[in-house]
Design a protein around this motif. Sequence first.
Motif, PDB file in Angstrom:
ATOM      1  N   TYR A   1      -4.705   4.410  -4.933  1.00  0.00           N
ATOM      2  CA  TYR A   1      -4.089   4.890  -3.712  1.00  0.00           C
ATOM      3  C   TYR A   1      -4.946   4.438  -2.531  1.00  0.00           C
ATOM      4  O   TYR A   1      -6.161   4.327  -2.637  1.00  0.00           O
ATOM      5  CB  TYR A   1      -4.046   6.418  -3.676  1.00  0.00           C
ATOM      6  CG  TYR A   1      -2.966   7.059  -4.501  1.00  0.00           C
ATOM      7  CD1 TYR A   1      -3.162   7.320  -5.857  1.00  0.00           C
ATOM      8  CD2 TYR A   1      -1.762   7.445  -3.928  1.00  0.00           C
ATOM      9  CE1 TYR A   1      -2.186   7.933  -6.612  1.00  0.00           C
ATOM     10  CE2 TYR A   1      -0.770   8.071  -4.677  1.00  0.00           C
ATOM     11  CZ  TYR A   1      -0.994   8.309  -6.014  1.00  0.00           C
ATOM     12  OH  TYR A   1      -0.014   8.925  -6.762  1.00  0.00           O
TER      13      TYR A   1
ATOM     14  N   GLN B   1      -5.859   5.657   1.401  1.00  0.00           N
ATOM     15  CA  GLN B   1      -5.756   6.748   2.364  1.00  0.00           C
ATOM     16  C   GLN B   1      -6.334   6.276   3.695  1.00  0.00           C
ATOM     17  O   GLN B   1      -7.538   6.104   3.827  1.00  0.00           O
ATOM     18  CB  GLN B   1      -6.498   7.993   1.867  1.00  0.00           C
ATOM     19  CG  GLN B   1      -6.278   9.201   2.772  1.00  0.00           C
ATOM     20  CD  GLN B   1      -6.971  10.449   2.265  1.00  0.00           C
ATOM     21  OE1 GLN B   1      -8.035  10.395   1.672  1.00  0.00           O
ATOM     22  NE2 GLN B   1      -6.353  11.606   2.476  1.00  0.00           N
TER      23      GLN B   1
ATOM     24  N   LEU C   1      -0.803   9.373   2.090  1.00  0.00           N
ATOM     25  CA  LEU C   1      -1.353   8.619   0.967  1.00  0.00           C
ATOM     26  C   LEU C   1      -0.367   7.540   0.530  1.00  0.00           C
ATOM     27  O   LEU C   1       0.817   7.805   0.372  1.00  0.00           O
ATOM     28  CB  LEU C   1      -1.606   9.553  -0.214  1.00  0.00           C
ATOM     29  CG  LEU C   1      -2.943  10.266  -0.243  1.00  0.00           C
ATOM     30  CD1 LEU C   1      -2.901  11.404  -1.233  1.00  0.00           C
ATOM     31  CD2 LEU C   1      -4.050   9.305  -0.604  1.00  0.00           C
TER      32      LEU C   1
ATOM     33  N   LEU D   1       0.581   4.883  -2.406  1.00  0.00           N
ATOM     34  CA  LEU D   1       0.374   4.402  -3.762  1.00  0.00           C
ATOM     35  C   LEU D   1       0.377   2.881  -3.747  1.00  0.00           C
ATOM     36  O   LEU D   1       1.285   2.262  -3.193  1.00  0.00           O
ATOM     37  CB  LEU D   1       1.480   4.921  -4.679  1.00  0.00           C
ATOM     38  CG  LEU D   1       1.428   4.443  -6.122  1.00  0.00           C
ATOM     39  CD1 LEU D   1       0.195   4.994  -6.822  1.00  0.00           C
ATOM     40  CD2 LEU D   1       2.691   4.860  -6.858  1.00  0.00           C
TER      41      LEU D   1
ATOM     42  N   VAL E   1       0.186   1.107 -10.203  1.00  0.00           N
ATOM     43  CA  VAL E   1       0.265   2.026 -11.326  1.00  0.00           C
ATOM     44  C   VAL E   1       0.056   1.230 -12.605  1.00  0.00           C
ATOM     45  O   VAL E   1       0.705   0.200 -12.803  1.00  0.00           O
ATOM     46  CB  VAL E   1       1.638   2.725 -11.398  1.00  0.00           C
ATOM     47  CG1 VAL E   1       1.702   3.654 -12.603  1.00  0.00           C
ATOM     48  CG2 VAL E   1       1.925   3.479 -10.112  1.00  0.00           C
TER      49      VAL E   1
ATOM     50  N   GLU F   1       3.821  -0.784 -11.696  1.00  0.00           N
ATOM     51  CA  GLU F   1       4.304  -0.667 -10.330  1.00  0.00           C
ATOM     52  C   GLU F   1       3.315  -1.328  -9.386  1.00  0.00           C
ATOM     53  O   GLU F   1       2.112  -1.162  -9.508  1.00  0.00           O
ATOM     54  CB  GLU F   1       4.489   0.796  -9.941  1.00  0.00           C
ATOM     55  CG  GLU F   1       5.212   0.995  -8.622  1.00  0.00           C
ATOM     56  CD  GLU F   1       5.839   2.372  -8.512  1.00  0.00           C
ATOM     57  OE1 GLU F   1       6.268   2.921  -9.533  1.00  0.00           O
ATOM     58  OE2 GLU F   1       5.913   2.880  -7.393  1.00  0.00           O
TER      59      GLU F   1
END
Lengths: 111, 116
Positions: B35, B37, B43, B45, B48, B56
């Motif tokens: 992630y 920030q 946040l 993403l 994945v 992802e």
Amino acid sequence: GDSVTQMEGPVTLSEEAFLTINCTYTATGYPSLFWYVQYPGEGLQLLLKATKADDKGSNKGFEATYRKETTSFHLEKGSVQVSDSAVYFCALSSGYSTLTFGKGTMLLVSP
Amino acid sequence: ETGVTQTPRHLVMGMTNKKSLKCEQHLGHNAMYWYKQSAKKPLELMFVYSLEERVENNSVPSRFSPECPNSSHLFLHLHTLQPEDSALYLCASSQDDIRRKNTEAFFGQGTRLTVV
């Protein structure tokens, strides 16, 4: 798509005051709901969660109840401490997408 | 050591540098995430991985290159970054793919990246 809306901060309270941080959501199906907390300079920590309607998550004096009828998951604490100063994130997992976070609400507690 | 560990905690790099962020989880989880920030933004993403396979990629620029050699380790390789890439980069893990309901993520402490 999924979304989470949190109240804007910062929320400024005196020690021992009552805390409410509002969170509402839109989601596909019946999501699981979470509150995460981020202390200064740290990552996110899971604070509490609820997986179905009317569930109450609780931890460290914080509570939140999954309200399906109002699509809300408000965070409450009866008496805050200076050490509770942090950023609080509401989040959901609907099973159709990855975790969706709100923008975060900063809490500042003064002695 | 338990939980999710990220190194380094702080990193300053020039725009022409190549560096890598490391994440290690000791929870026996099957999925890991990166992630981003940034200040005053939700946040984001980035990537994945589920069972070591990237599942992802949220339209992340190619100057960010993830690597997941096994279920316990995740890297983010950085090259030719821009100043706007300065942010806190958070690694997370979960028992199952977080796109499944009822799965919570456990986060590391993050790497504070500054690109100069």
